[in-house]
Motif scaffolding. Structure first.
Motif, PDB file in Angstrom:
ATOM      1  N   UNK A 237      -1.307  56.701   8.539  1.00  0.00           N
ATOM      2  CA  UNK A 237      -1.286  56.516   7.186  1.00  0.00           C
ATOM      3  C   UNK A 237       0.100  56.106   6.819  1.00  0.00           C
ATOM      4  N   UNK A 238       0.436  55.106   5.779  1.00  0.00           N
ATOM      5  CA  UNK A 238       1.901  55.074   5.394  1.00  0.00           C
ATOM      6  C   UNK A 238       2.012  55.174   3.956  1.00  0.00           C
ATOM      7  N   UNK A 239       3.009  55.970   3.647  1.00  0.00           N
ATOM      8  CA  UNK A 239       3.191  56.259   2.065  1.00  0.00           C
ATOM      9  C   UNK A 239       4.541  55.583   1.661  1.00  0.00           C
ATOM     10  N   UNK A 240       4.662  55.088   0.589  1.00  0.00           N
ATOM     11  CA  UNK A 240       5.766  54.664  -0.186  1.00  0.00           C
ATOM     12  C   UNK A 240       5.906  55.052  -1.625  1.00  0.00           C
ATOM     13  N   UNK A 241       6.979  55.405  -2.072  1.00  0.00           N
ATOM     14  CA  UNK A 241       7.230  55.758  -3.326  1.00  0.00           C
ATOM     15  C   UNK A 241       8.121  54.986  -4.245  1.00  0.00           C
ATOM     16  N   UNK A 242       7.720  54.691  -5.380  1.00  0.00           N
ATOM     17  CA  UNK A 242       8.671  53.788  -6.196  1.00  0.00           C
ATOM     18  C   UNK A 242       8.344  53.939  -7.634  1.00  0.00           C
ATOM     19  N   UNK A 243       9.123  53.424  -8.628  1.00  0.00           N
ATOM     20  CA  UNK A 243       9.133  53.495 -10.076  1.00  0.00           C
ATOM     21  C   UNK A 243       8.467  52.144 -10.697  1.00  0.00           C
ATOM     22  N   UNK A 244       7.560  52.371 -11.714  1.00  0.00           N
ATOM     23  CA  UNK A 244       7.146  51.227 -12.369  1.00  0.00           C
ATOM     24  C   UNK A 244       7.672  51.470 -13.788  1.00  0.00           C
ATOM     25  N   UNK A 245       7.879  50.344 -14.560  1.00  0.00           N
ATOM     26  CA  UNK A 245       8.381  50.409 -15.848  1.00  0.00           C
ATOM     27  C   UNK A 245       7.919  49.342 -16.598  1.00  0.00           C
ATOM     28  N   UNK A 246       7.469  48.244 -16.170  1.00  0.00           N
ATOM     29  CA  UNK A 246       6.944  46.912 -16.745  1.00  0.00           C
ATOM     30  C   UNK A 246       5.577  47.109 -16.894  1.00  0.00           C
ATOM     31  N   UNK A 247       4.844  46.895 -18.048  1.00  0.00           N
ATOM     32  CA  UNK A 247       3.273  47.251 -18.195  1.00  0.00           C
ATOM     33  C   UNK A 247       2.804  45.829 -17.512  1.00  0.00           C
ATOM     34  N   UNK A 248       1.764  45.693 -17.342  1.00  0.00           N
ATOM     35  CA  UNK A 248       0.921  44.498 -16.779  1.00  0.00           C
ATOM     36  C   UNK A 248      -0.110  44.734 -15.682  1.00  0.00           C
ATOM     37  N   UNK A 249      -0.456  43.800 -15.175  1.00  0.00           N
ATOM     38  CA  UNK A 249      -1.512  43.811 -14.075  1.00  0.00           C
ATOM     39  C   UNK A 249      -0.474  43.037 -12.764  1.00  0.00           C
ATOM     40  N   UNK A 250      -0.457  44.010 -11.682  1.00  0.00           N
ATOM     41  CA  UNK A 250       0.113  43.568 -10.618  1.00  0.00           C
ATOM     42  C   UNK A 250      -0.721  43.522  -9.438  1.00  0.00           C
ATOM     43  N   UNK A 251      -0.963  42.376  -8.720  1.00  0.00           N
ATOM     44  CA  UNK A 251      -2.018  42.177  -7.658  1.00  0.00           C
ATOM     45  C   UNK A 251      -1.130  42.594  -6.187  1.00  0.00           C
ATOM     46  N   UNK A 252      -1.823  42.852  -5.434  1.00  0.00           N
ATOM     47  CA  UNK A 252      -1.306  43.498  -4.062  1.00  0.00           C
ATOM     48  C   UNK A 252      -2.498  42.875  -3.018  1.00  0.00           C
ATOM     49  N   UNK A 253      -1.916  42.542  -1.772  1.00  0.00           N
ATOM     50  CA  UNK A 253      -2.693  41.860  -0.698  1.00  0.00           C
ATOM     51  C   UNK A 253      -2.428  42.553   0.488  1.00  0.00           C
TER      52      UNK A 253
END
Length: 137
Positions: free
Chosen positions: A104-120
């Motif tokens: 496993x790999x884990x990252x931690x981050x902060x989101x503030x902007x609403x919306x839909x964000x794609x990932x691949x």
């Protein structure tokens, strides 16, 4: 009322309830689908979500919803190949580095902007290994 009149009234009600537009609802009004996950903050205020990868080149879940704040994202690789996770939007969150089979790999981050964000998965995008993080307002 006769049968035809009842059928007409029911048809009118059905049209009013479903709307006349053939387009999909806006993203903010999207009805959650089976497999969608809404992540709630834990006691520490962090929203933790784990995405599992298997040999079918999919993230499970492939769509999750969070609120603005801290997100802890883990990729658990149950497959026999290497996977990663890259957000399509520059500066959105953090990318998960390559995850070897059985780790496993884990990252931690902060989101503030609403919306839909794609990932691949940059290794398997051509096979459809994609997903979406929804950030509510």
């Amino acid at each position: 009322m006769n049968g035809r009149r009842i059928a007409g009234v029911l048809a009118a009600v059905a049209i009013l309830l479903t709307g006349c537009s053939p387009t999909d609802p806006p993203a903010a009004a999207r009805i959650p689908q089976e497999g969608d996950v809404t992540v709630t903050p834990g006691p520490d205020g962090v929203q933790a979500v784990t995405l599992v990868t298997r040999d079918n080149f999919r993230y499970v879940p492939d769509r999750f919803t969070v609120v603005p704040g801290t997100v802890r994202l883990t990729v658990d690789n149950e497959s026999g190949t290497v996977h990663d996770l890259h957000f399509d939007v520059s500066g959105m969150g953090k990318d998960v580095p390559p995850v070897r089979s059985g780790t496993t790999e884990t990252v931690e981050f902060t989101v503030s902007k609403p919306g839909e964000f794609g990932f691949v998965c940059t290794f398997h995008e051509q096979f459809g290994q994609t997903g979406t993080m929804v950030v509510l307002p």
